[in-house]
Design a protein around this motif. Structure first.
Motif, PDB file in Angstrom:
ATOM      1  N   TYR A 115     -12.047  -0.855  -5.783  1.00  0.00           N
ATOM      2  CA  TYR A 115     -11.633  -0.131  -6.536  1.00  0.00           C
ATOM      3  C   TYR A 115     -11.995   1.115  -5.240  1.00  0.00           C
ATOM      4  O   TYR A 115     -12.239   1.137  -4.270  1.00  0.00           O
ATOM      5  CB  TYR A 115     -12.743   0.486  -7.321  1.00  0.00           C
ATOM      6  CG  TYR A 115     -13.000   0.006  -8.782  1.00  0.00           C
ATOM      7  CD1 TYR A 115     -11.992  -0.551  -8.922  1.00  0.00           C
ATOM      8  CD2 TYR A 115     -14.130  -1.028  -8.697  1.00  0.00           C
ATOM      9  CE1 TYR A 115     -12.175  -1.338 -10.598  1.00  0.00           C
ATOM     10  CE2 TYR A 115     -14.166  -1.842  -9.455  1.00  0.00           C
ATOM     11  CZ  TYR A 115     -13.427  -2.352 -10.584  1.00  0.00           C
ATOM     12  OH  TYR A 115     -13.357  -3.824 -11.890  1.00  0.00           O
ATOM     13  N   PRO A 116     -10.652   2.303  -4.957  1.00  0.00           N
ATOM     14  CA  PRO A 116     -10.793   3.067  -4.569  1.00  0.00           C
ATOM     15  C   PRO A 116     -11.692   4.436  -5.108  1.00  0.00           C
ATOM     16  O   PRO A 116     -11.809   4.259  -6.659  1.00  0.00           O
ATOM     17  CB  PRO A 116      -9.202   3.764  -4.772  1.00  0.00           C
ATOM     18  CG  PRO A 116      -8.617   3.208  -6.187  1.00  0.00           C
ATOM     19  CD  PRO A 116      -9.121   1.937  -5.953  1.00  0.00           C
TER      20      PRO A 116
ATOM     21  N   ARG B 233      -3.434   0.331  -0.528  1.00  0.00           N
ATOM     22  CA  ARG B 233      -2.932   1.984  -0.308  1.00  0.00           C
ATOM     23  C   ARG B 233      -4.747   2.620  -0.728  1.00  0.00           C
ATOM     24  O   ARG B 233      -4.708   3.805  -0.790  1.00  0.00           O
ATOM     25  CB  ARG B 233      -2.136   2.131  -0.925  1.00  0.00           C
ATOM     26  CG  ARG B 233      -1.213   1.020   0.230  1.00  0.00           C
ATOM     27  CD  ARG B 233       0.908   2.068  -0.130  1.00  0.00           C
ATOM     28  NE  ARG B 233       0.242   1.838  -1.555  1.00  0.00           N
ATOM     29  CZ  ARG B 233       0.863   0.907  -1.719  1.00  0.00           C
ATOM     30  NH1 ARG B 233       1.944  -0.488  -1.296  1.00  0.00           N
ATOM     31  NH2 ARG B 233       1.675   0.189  -3.383  1.00  0.00           N
ATOM     32  N   GLY B 234      -5.168   2.378  -1.296  1.00  0.00           N
ATOM     33  CA  GLY B 234      -6.592   2.350  -2.430  1.00  0.00           C
ATOM     34  C   GLY B 234      -6.034   3.664  -3.384  1.00  0.00           C
ATOM     35  O   GLY B 234      -6.087   4.749  -3.659  1.00  0.00           O
ATOM     36  N   GLU B 235      -4.991   2.792  -3.953  1.00  0.00           N
ATOM     37  CA  GLU B 235      -4.162   3.650  -4.925  1.00  0.00           C
ATOM     38  C   GLU B 235      -4.541   3.017  -6.659  1.00  0.00           C
ATOM     39  O   GLU B 235      -5.175   2.281  -6.742  1.00  0.00           O
ATOM     40  CB  GLU B 235      -2.586   3.171  -4.727  1.00  0.00           C
ATOM     41  CG  GLU B 235      -2.117   3.981  -3.746  1.00  0.00           C
ATOM     42  CD  GLU B 235      -0.536   3.754  -3.826  1.00  0.00           C
ATOM     43  OE1 GLU B 235       0.153   3.210  -4.608  1.00  0.00           O
ATOM     44  OE2 GLU B 235       0.231   4.245  -2.698  1.00  0.00           O
ATOM     45  N   TYR B 236      -4.344   3.732  -7.227  1.00  0.00           N
ATOM     46  CA  TYR B 236      -4.174   3.372  -9.400  1.00  0.00           C
ATOM     47  C   TYR B 236      -2.490   2.974  -9.410  1.00  0.00           C
ATOM     48  O   TYR B 236      -1.756   3.412  -8.358  1.00  0.00           O
ATOM     49  CB  TYR B 236      -4.384   4.573  -9.270  1.00  0.00           C
ATOM     50  CG  TYR B 236      -4.493   4.852 -11.148  1.00  0.00           C
ATOM     51  CD1 TYR B 236      -5.767   4.435 -11.868  1.00  0.00           C
ATOM     52  CD2 TYR B 236      -3.241   4.471 -11.438  1.00  0.00           C
ATOM     53  CE1 TYR B 236      -5.726   4.522 -13.537  1.00  0.00           C
ATOM     54  CE2 TYR B 236      -3.710   4.915 -13.128  1.00  0.00           C
ATOM     55  CZ  TYR B 236      -5.148   4.239 -14.001  1.00  0.00           C
ATOM     56  OH  TYR B 236      -4.857   4.450 -15.146  1.00  0.00           O
ATOM     57  N   ASP B 237      -2.982   1.898  -9.796  1.00  0.00           N
ATOM     58  CA  ASP B 237      -1.141   1.378 -10.448  1.00  0.00           C
ATOM     59  C   ASP B 237      -0.679   1.962 -11.996  1.00  0.00           C
ATOM     60  O   ASP B 237      -0.923   1.392 -13.308  1.00  0.00           O
ATOM     61  CB  ASP B 237      -2.322  -0.349 -10.636  1.00  0.00           C
ATOM     62  CG  ASP B 237      -0.383  -1.142 -11.170  1.00  0.00           C
ATOM     63  OD1 ASP B 237       0.511  -0.283 -10.703  1.00  0.00           O
ATOM     64  OD2 ASP B 237      -0.489  -1.985 -10.894  1.00  0.00           O
ATOM     65  N   HIS B 238      -0.286   2.956 -11.459  1.00  0.00           N
ATOM     66  CA  HIS B 238       0.751   3.699 -12.062  1.00  0.00           C
ATOM     67  C   HIS B 238       1.684   3.049 -13.122  1.00  0.00           C
ATOM     68  O   HIS B 238       1.859   3.122 -14.091  1.00  0.00           O
ATOM     69  CB  HIS B 238       1.501   5.585 -11.348  1.00  0.00           C
ATOM     70  CG  HIS B 238       0.483   6.324 -11.144  1.00  0.00           C
ATOM     71  ND1 HIS B 238      -0.473   6.760 -11.301  1.00  0.00           N
ATOM     72  CD2 HIS B 238      -0.141   6.080  -9.992  1.00  0.00           C
ATOM     73  CE1 HIS B 238      -0.701   7.563 -11.190  1.00  0.00           C
ATOM     74  NE2 HIS B 238      -0.339   7.654 -10.180  1.00  0.00           N
TER      75      HIS B 238
ATOM     76  N   TYR C  94     -11.449   5.733  -9.377  1.00  0.00           N
ATOM     77  CA  TYR C  94     -10.040   6.005  -9.649  1.00  0.00           C
ATOM     78  C   TYR C  94      -9.750   7.753  -9.151  1.00  0.00           C
ATOM     79  O   TYR C  94      -9.067   8.217  -9.885  1.00  0.00           O
ATOM     80  CB  TYR C  94      -9.584   5.916 -10.938  1.00  0.00           C
ATOM     81  CG  TYR C  94      -9.288   3.975 -10.679  1.00  0.00           C
ATOM     82  CD1 TYR C  94      -9.101   3.496  -9.978  1.00  0.00           C
ATOM     83  CD2 TYR C  94      -9.781   3.123 -11.530  1.00  0.00           C
ATOM     84  CE1 TYR C  94      -8.562   1.814  -9.649  1.00  0.00           C
ATOM     85  CE2 TYR C  94     -10.056   2.054 -11.902  1.00  0.00           C
ATOM     86  CZ  TYR C  94      -9.014   1.544 -10.862  1.00  0.00           C
ATOM     87  OH  TYR C  94      -9.280   0.268 -10.809  1.00  0.00           O
TER      88      TYR C  94
ATOM     89  N   LEU D 194      -2.848  -2.597  -4.021  1.00  0.00           N
ATOM     90  CA  LEU D 194      -2.875  -1.737  -4.273  1.00  0.00           C
ATOM     91  C   LEU D 194      -3.910  -1.251  -3.357  1.00  0.00           C
ATOM     92  O   LEU D 194      -4.704  -0.431  -2.665  1.00  0.00           O
ATOM     93  CB  LEU D 194      -3.371  -1.453  -5.837  1.00  0.00           C
ATOM     94  CG  LEU D 194      -2.022  -1.893  -6.318  1.00  0.00           C
ATOM     95  CD1 LEU D 194      -2.597  -1.969  -7.891  1.00  0.00           C
ATOM     96  CD2 LEU D 194      -1.408  -0.020  -6.554  1.00  0.00           C
TER      97      LEU D 194
ATOM     98  N   ALA E 135      -7.261   9.437  -8.049  1.00  0.00           N
ATOM     99  CA  ALA E 135      -5.872   9.828  -8.914  1.00  0.00           C
ATOM    100  C   ALA E 135      -6.261  10.343 -10.161  1.00  0.00           C
ATOM    101  O   ALA E 135      -5.084  10.733 -11.032  1.00  0.00           O
ATOM    102  CB  ALA E 135      -5.686   8.197  -8.912  1.00  0.00           C
TER     103      ALA E 135
END
Length: 308
Positions: free
Chosen positions: A147-148, A35-40, A113, A32, A116
């Motif tokens: 963290y993003p 990609r700098g993503e939140y884990d939905h 986050y 993650l 996101a």
């Protein structure tokens, strides 16, 4: 407060840890982070498992919610656990099925986050404000802290009742303390194992008394942070207890980060080793909710009614 988990707490944490082993951990965190993503996906699993409802659950409560926050952070779960599990329910607000972030009102500092998130809770001097977010409200910020991050500037806000800021700030402090405790436990465990495995002069470095003393002191700091955080959560996050827990915990973060990297040497500083996955995130936590200086000022204000 009991010093041993109850049967309910053991069952809860066993179920949560089993879920986190499947859907979180270092490998997922690295994936993650690229990609700098939140884990939905993890967010949905936690919600489906009822973990976002622990605060008001008749068989659980705020302490169990704080324990869940600790375990999610320890396994590097990339979700906004503190708002959903602690702050929103403490204010009597529902937990929406979208990421929510916490920020200080009128403070341009980046938040975890932020890009996101679709809701924000802004903590002001007296009251909180809620904001609906759209992608254009967030400006991503390059981050080396795991963290993003993004700066959030909502177009409009809705003020909540007077006095909500104090409750939100107190539970925010409990939440970041619980996260830090989980991460410090993991970083310390890695360091202790390294001290057992790494040999010098045909002896494990952990057999040297000087390192034993340093590791023992770290354990004392982490245990102190853990029990202060539990106490604050169990008593409903009173201002002084929350501030004391956060101040002690963030001071322990400084000590632990320095010591673990010194003990592990150069390998602990490499991207290939897992230690940085926890220690870099700890640096971001240490800056939240006012940071160490803010927590210490809150201790002074709650005890003597004056700023530090």
């Amino acid at each position: 407060m009991d010093f041993e988990p109850s049967d309910t707490q053991r069952a809860l944490l066993d179920a949560l840890d089993a879920l986190l082993r499947r859907h979180a951990g270092p490998a997922r965190s690295r994936e993650l982070a690229v990609r700098g993503e939140y884990d939905h996906a993890l967010d949905a699993k936690l919600r489906a498992g009822g973990f976002f409802e622990l605060f008001a659950d008749a068989d659980a409560g705020p302490l169990e919610a704080a324990l869940a926050v600790e375990h999610i952070a320890a396994e590097l779960g990339a979700v906004s656990a503190v708002p959903h599990l602690l702050v929103l329910p403490a204010l009597g607000l529902p937990s929406p099925e979208v990421p929510v972030v916490l920020a200080v009102r009128d403070d341009p500092s980046p938040v975890r986050y932020g890009a996101a998130a679709r809701r924000a809770l802004l903590v002001g001097p007296d009251r909180c404000a809620a904001a609906e977010l759209v992608p254009d409200d967030a400006t991503p910020v390059p981050s080396a802290y795991g963290y993003p991050l993004a700066r959030v500037s909502p177009a409009g806000t809705t003020d909540l009742d007077p006095g909500t800021a104090a409750a939100a700030a107190n539970w925010w402090r409990v939440g970041v303390s619980a996260e830090a405790v989980g991460m410090m436990r993991k970083a310390l465990d890695l360091t202790v194992q390294y001290a057992k495995d790494r040999t010098v002069f045909r002896r494990p470095i952990g057999s040297f008394q000087a390192l034993q003393h340093r590791l023992a002191e770290l354990s004392v700091h982490v245990e102190g942070a853990r029990w202060l955080t539990y106490e604050a959560a169990d008593h409903g996050a009173p201002a002084e207890a929350s501030a004391v827990a956060a101040a002690h915990t963030m001071a322990a973060v400084r000590r632990l980060t320095r010591e673990t990297h010194q003990i592990m040497g150069a390998v602990g500083l490499t991207r290939e080793h897992d230690l940085h996955l926890w220690t870099l995130r700890l640096q971001q936590l240490a800056a939240e909710a006012g940071g160490l200086r803010g927590h210490r000022r809150a201790v002074t204000a709650s005890r003597w009614g004056a700023a530090a």
